[in-house]
Design a protein around this motif. Structure first.
Motif, short mmCIF file in Angstrom:
data_model
loop_
_atom_site.label_atom_id
_atom_site.label_comp_id
_atom_site.label_asym_id
_atom_site.label_seq_id
_atom_site.Cartn_x
_atom_site.Cartn_y
_atom_site.Cartn_z
N PHE B 58 -11.79 -23.46 -55.73
CA PHE B 58 -10.47 -23.58 -56.35
C PHE B 58 -9.85 -22.19 -56.55
N CYS B 59 -10.63 -21.30 -57.11
CA CYS B 59 -10.12 -19.95 -57.40
C CYS B 59 -9.78 -19.21 -56.12
N MET B 60 -10.68 -19.29 -55.15
CA MET B 60 -10.48 -18.55 -53.92
C MET B 60 -9.23 -19.04 -53.18
N ILE B 85 -19.72 -14.17 -50.05
CA ILE B 85 -18.55 -14.97 -50.43
C ILE B 85 -17.52 -14.97 -49.31
N LYS B 86 -17.26 -13.79 -48.80
CA LYS B 86 -16.25 -13.71 -47.75
C LYS B 86 -16.68 -14.48 -46.50
N LYS B 87 -17.97 -14.35 -46.17
CA LYS B 87 -18.48 -15.08 -45.01
C LYS B 87 -18.29 -16.59 -45.19
N ILE B 108 -12.62 -7.86 -53.60
CA ILE B 108 -13.73 -8.72 -54.03
C ILE B 108 -14.82 -7.80 -54.54
N VAL B 109 -15.05 -7.88 -55.86
CA VAL B 109 -15.85 -6.88 -56.55
C VAL B 109 -17.07 -7.54 -57.16
#
Lengths: 256, 256, 256, 256, 256, 256
Positions: B58-60, B85-87, B108-109
């Motif tokens: 949802f957030c992404m 996460i990015k993958k 993205i931290v």
């Protein structure tokens, strides 16, 4: 849902493709519940369920079938003796880990949870709250493709404080992820769990959560498995009934 | 409930109007559940739900669609590695954060919850119970329009005492509000939650509470989302069913 | 149940009769649930309910309508910023507190719960268990006719021990009673509460308890209000359904 | 069940017979629930129920009707101010305690629970675990025929340890019993209680337990009273519905 | 189930046979629920039930009928005064313990639970964790055939730590067993208990567990008794309804 | 399910085959619930159930029938006196352990749980967290084929800390396993248990878990036994009803 052939004799197994990002679980039709047909390397999967639901069997079936296809697998026990586990797997399912151990494709390792807890607590004390653990610290004889840790519950109760245990879990998960291995970590819960681990932290640190239910219906037990969470991809969102036969897990086929 | 077009290619996105007080969430038809069609800048929204309900997704989806339209967004992870996460976002939904990071519109931290907790505890000790935190302390490379903190639960368990955690949450919320950003903070709960956070404090400090349910009906999981609380304006008071497809969240249309 | 006209423009409001022992609540038809048609001055009323039930709205509606009729009212916030509250009240319900503040009839005050807790703890320590607090200590700029404290829950979590919090609540209630004001104190509970406060002490120290329920029926939320306890007189003993519209609370009419 | 006439004007009341072992409760038809038609002098009766069930009203009705007939009665408040209590009783039920206080037949006394708790704790400390309390220590201006302590819950929360509170309750009960008075001690519980006091000790130290229920049926509250335990004699074993009117408690008649 | 004649005048009673291994309980038809028609000497029987279920009445009926037949019986009270107990038994059931006390066949003894707890704690401290108690320590004037301890719950709450209480219970049970007496020890529980004592230890140290239920059916209380456990022999496994009349316990007859 | 003949006179019993890996349980038809028709030597089986479910009877029946066939068996009591146990077994089931004790085939041993706990705690203290226990430490006069420990619950409550108890359980299980004995360890639970031991650790350290239920149906108790977990082989997954007659356990026959 087609059945994937299980537990072929060693000679019939082909080595897995190196550097593939995904590994099939190879437990009856489990992989057909996953859109990718496999789980991601580097993922730590929490396997939660009550006493007698077959958590160890699920893992062993996956490890055995992986090793048969040329992977290197490690079963890390904090409970049962390796000799006992091997005896039971051979007797109950004809999964013989001896030849796999001899050829270096499998290792069944026992660690004392209490000793591990004491060591971790001393390390944290010494390093003022910081904890670093390496492959040797968890007794791995080699870098594995597939791992089962049985069980986190046994580790959790050995720790004196929840905080140090949580730090250990976090570091263990990071270590497992760093080795690019597919890891199953077992948590013993109630028979129809609503929380999936002792501290509640394992389930959101994990990359996936598989839950095994043992429900009593008309005085008979019925088992069902659910993939509750999976970061790497989509999966069936339902409870899939299963039984455990002399071939291990057997899922009832469902149209995907 | 008209569908808002999702995840357009970057070139097709227009910059958002500067200084607007409200930002559309841009997650499928979510905004149509709101009388204002958007959430207020400066608001901290608690997103509560069980493992596997899609809180991160949802957030992404919101961050990605915001960045596509020219906003600057930050995803602050206390759990999963940014690369992972990015993958996963790229693989599962085709949301590619790489070009957005390169053009400075997304960051993205990852922060270590344990380290943050120790630092905060030391600050409170040193300043005799007083805590001040700034944008740098939470690892923000720029002042964002939209933020996701994933998850408060991971932070909560890293603290040694509830009191210091509560103080941290209070100050974090104040900081987020002061930046005029729209913030989602994630809390992991039971599958059908009755309390929405570990300590119960997050839910009344927050300006809004969104709950995601994962109910078992006939051995199948059904997901539903509810806006439980929103200070900035009126909203639909019902559980709205949703699924997660390869386009992210999809709400079932309901007449408003 | 006749509707009491709400939120008339300031000019249309008449000053309340001085020295009256009772004050109408002036929240939709709420007063018709009371035999006296009003609540007693000096009474402290606990307002309990889950996130999003409208506790703040109820109080603000009462304060606004009181101030319009010439009373002096104070809203004491331990959570949201006064500027935000005023903005939301104006936007959502057209209740504009600015002119009321300018003419000295309303004050919206923010106190830091943590600071208050620390001060109270120090006072108790210093005076060996005894606590005296005055009007200045709780940030009141004038002696009000009507007060809302939002929320006791925020105060409760800021205290380090339950005992000191209980002493604070007791003294706060005594202070509010001594000023002959009608006070609403807010407690955040579960959505369908069975206990009405964090410690259970607030509900029997209070002169009245109003409970707001948020029940899920067929996946839709339904709100209901109940007067559970009232020392000053008789009241309807039932759950009264309500909705929140752009005019604030609206009760469904019921024959008394 | 014949109605016992309630709340006659003072002049119409006849003095009770001195040295009788039993005292009628004189609360609507309550006495007809008892085989003896009365409760025993020296008995300590626990009155348990949720907020708003009418515990104080029940006691006040009994005290008032006792005093009207010539008894000496004391209401010991740990919560509400005597002036408030008297005002509410007069307003709601026309029970005017002023003339009774003037003629020395009634006393309404307020004690600060926190101060009492501190004194008791100091006494126990000083006397190495032993506690003796006398009539003066609990603020009784005379030896009463009938007493109400409102509430034990307020006392319980003022104590720092459960142990000292239990010792206090034990000694208080012994003192009340030694004065040959009929005592009602109030405990605030949940609306449909399963335990009848904070510590669980009050209910088996007491000579009788009366429970007041407040159940929600079709969104309406229904009140019922049950005599759960009574050492002195037999009683009806059922929940008896009641309402509170402007004459106080009214039981619905039931054949005995 | 034939009724055993109860509560004959003293002159009609015959002395029991000395050295018999079993003693009839002599409470209405209770003995017919037992295959042996009696309980074993030396057995400690836990009697568990909620407030008002008649635990004291059951014991007193057994003691009285035993004494009438020539046994020596002791009632050890940690709660009610002996004078009160005797008065109530005589009034409610015509069981007159005075002549039995005069002839040395009955003793009704009161001990202060707090004092006993303090003494036991000091003994354990002094003897470094070891506890030995004798017949004098528990206030027995003679070696009894039949005993009731009313109640263990009162003793349990007087102890400062669970550990010392458990040690006391263990030693008390051993002492009672060593005297070859039939002992009833009372535990106060919820009205429909699922655990039968405060610490859970009493129920597996006891040689038998009798549970008394007080269930609410259609707003009426119904009492039932169940023999849950009995080491000495077989017993009916069902809940047997009972009422308490002016002759004490009356079981509803059931074919065995 | 054929009935296995039970409790033959000693002369009729044949010695068991030495060095067999499996031992029949010999409790009515229990063995027919197991695919192997027996349990493995070296296995530690947790027997969980409420008060009065027959846990001791189950074990005693197994021990007695084992000893009759030439095995050496030990019953280790932490609760009841050996003389009492033997008396009850002889009286209730005609199982006479005296001749078996004389011929060295059975031993019924009592240990004081408190003393064991203190010794273990001292050992752990002395050896800095390490615990080693031998056969002598648990009072075994010989190396047994079959063992019952009755009960772990009694041991658990004697320990001052959960951690030391857990360590003791772990070492006890290891010791029992090392002797190649079939061990039953008893845990007292609620009548319809959802957790099977005090700490939750016993159930996943054990090689098997047998649960005994005592459900109330129409005011009658019904007993059922379930094999919940068994590492050594497959078993029936259902609740099997049983009664206890003067021949001990009797299962209702079910087609396998």
């Amino acid at each position: 849902m087609a059945e994937i052939p299980q537990a072929q004799p060693v000679s019939a197994a082909k080595p897995v493709q190196a550097k593939s990002d995904f590994l099939p679980v190879r437990v009856s039709g489990f992989d057909s519940l996953l859109e990718d047909g496999a789980l991601e390397r580097g993922a730590v999967i929490l396997l939660s369920g009550g006493a007698g639901t077959g958590k160890t069997t699920f893992c062993m079936q996956s490890l055995y079938n992986g090793a048969l296809r040329g992977e290197r697998v490690i079963y890390l026990s904090f409970e049962e003796e390796p000799s006992q586990i091997k005896k039971h797997m051979k007797k109950n399912f004809k999964w013989d880990f001896e030849p796999l151990e001899k050829t270096g494709r499998a290792a069944i390792v026992k660690l004392d949870a209490t000793k591990v807890a004491r060591q971790v607590e001393q390390l944290i004390d010494k390093n003022k709250g910081v904890l670093e653990i390496g492959m040797m610290d968890i007794g791995f004889p080699f870098k594995p493709d597939r791992v089962c840790v049985d069980s986190l519950s046994a580790v959790a109760i050995a720790f004196q404080g929840q905080e140090t245990y949580r730090l250990y879990v976090q570091k263990l998960f990071e270590l497992l992820a760093s080795m690019n291995t597919l890891s199953f970590v077992i948590s013993e819960t109630e028979q129809v769990p609503k929380v999936y681990s002792r501290t509640g932290v394992e389930e959101f640190l994990a990359d996936g959560v598989i839950v095994m239910y043992n429900t009593m219906v008309n005085n008979k037990r019925q088992n069902g498995l659910e993939i509750l969470k999976l970061r790497s991809g989509k999966h069936q969102k339902a409870m899939v009934p299963y039984t455990i036969t002399d071939k291990g897990f057997q899922f009832l086929a469902r149209a995907k």
